[in-house]
Design a protein around this motif. Sequence first.
Motif, PDB file in Angstrom:
ATOM      1  N   LEU A  19      10.710   4.006  -3.929  1.00 30.71           N
ATOM      2  CA  LEU A  19      11.778   4.735  -2.436  1.00 30.71           C
ATOM      3  C   LEU A  19      13.224   4.238  -3.008  1.00 30.71           C
ATOM      4  CD1 LEU A  19      10.161   2.028   0.027  1.00 30.71           C
ATOM      5  CD2 LEU A  19       9.846   4.404  -0.197  1.00 30.71           C
ATOM      6  N   TYR A  20      14.417   5.481  -1.587  1.00 31.31           N
ATOM      7  CA  TYR A  20      15.454   4.439  -2.306  1.00 31.31           C
ATOM      8  C   TYR A  20      16.665   3.622  -1.767  1.00 31.31           C
ATOM      9  CZ  TYR A  20      15.954   9.938  -2.590  1.00 31.31           C
ATOM     10  OH  TYR A  20      15.329  11.425  -2.964  1.00 31.31           O
ATOM     11  N   ASN A  76      11.004  -4.142   2.585  1.00 29.90           N
ATOM     12  CA  ASN A  76      10.172  -5.126   2.483  1.00 29.90           C
ATOM     13  C   ASN A  76      10.236  -6.480   1.657  1.00 29.90           C
ATOM     14  OD1 ASN A  76       8.807  -4.994   4.937  1.00 29.90           O
ATOM     15  ND2 ASN A  76       7.666  -3.690   4.088  1.00 29.90           N
ATOM     16  N   GLY A  77      11.414  -5.794   0.643  1.00 27.03           N
ATOM     17  CA  GLY A  77      12.029  -6.375  -0.328  1.00 27.03           C
ATOM     18  C   GLY A  77      11.966  -5.885  -1.739  1.00 27.03           C
TER      19      GLY A  77
END
Length: 160
Positions: A109-110, A114-115
Amino acid sequence: MKNNSGKNIASTVRELVTPIAEEMGFFIWDVEFVKEGADKYLRITLDNEEGININDCEAFHRAIDPVLDEADPISESYILEVSSPGIERELKYPEHIDACEGWDVEVKLYAPMNGTKQYRGVLVGYDEDGNIAVEIGEETVAFKPDQVAKISTYFDFSNQ
């Protein structure tokens, strides 16, 4: 008509070689025109249901050479590479997601969700909202396409 924009060249080449690929029983996985160091590369990635081998790549290369020479879509010198996408392949287009449903994937992800920015699971496909759905453990997680920096199939070589 020559166009030196990498994306436009790639789409022009895709249009030129797709009929040849289909006639030979292949489909075009990807076409890229990129600069690496001092060299430009035209990379055409093929696939089919049985997979691609070196003989397939060589035969396709020979088949498209005269077509590319005649159409002359690239005004500068370049290196033509024809290959298979391999067992670990980047999924760039919706048809890639469809073709790899049920495969193990890694989603990067960019920005963290959720951490974490990296997830591994089994590709479910697209959900009803057009999000990429991945089964992670007992849960199905949906990623909006604009969240995803890269999604690739993943093969755990340590289990072999």
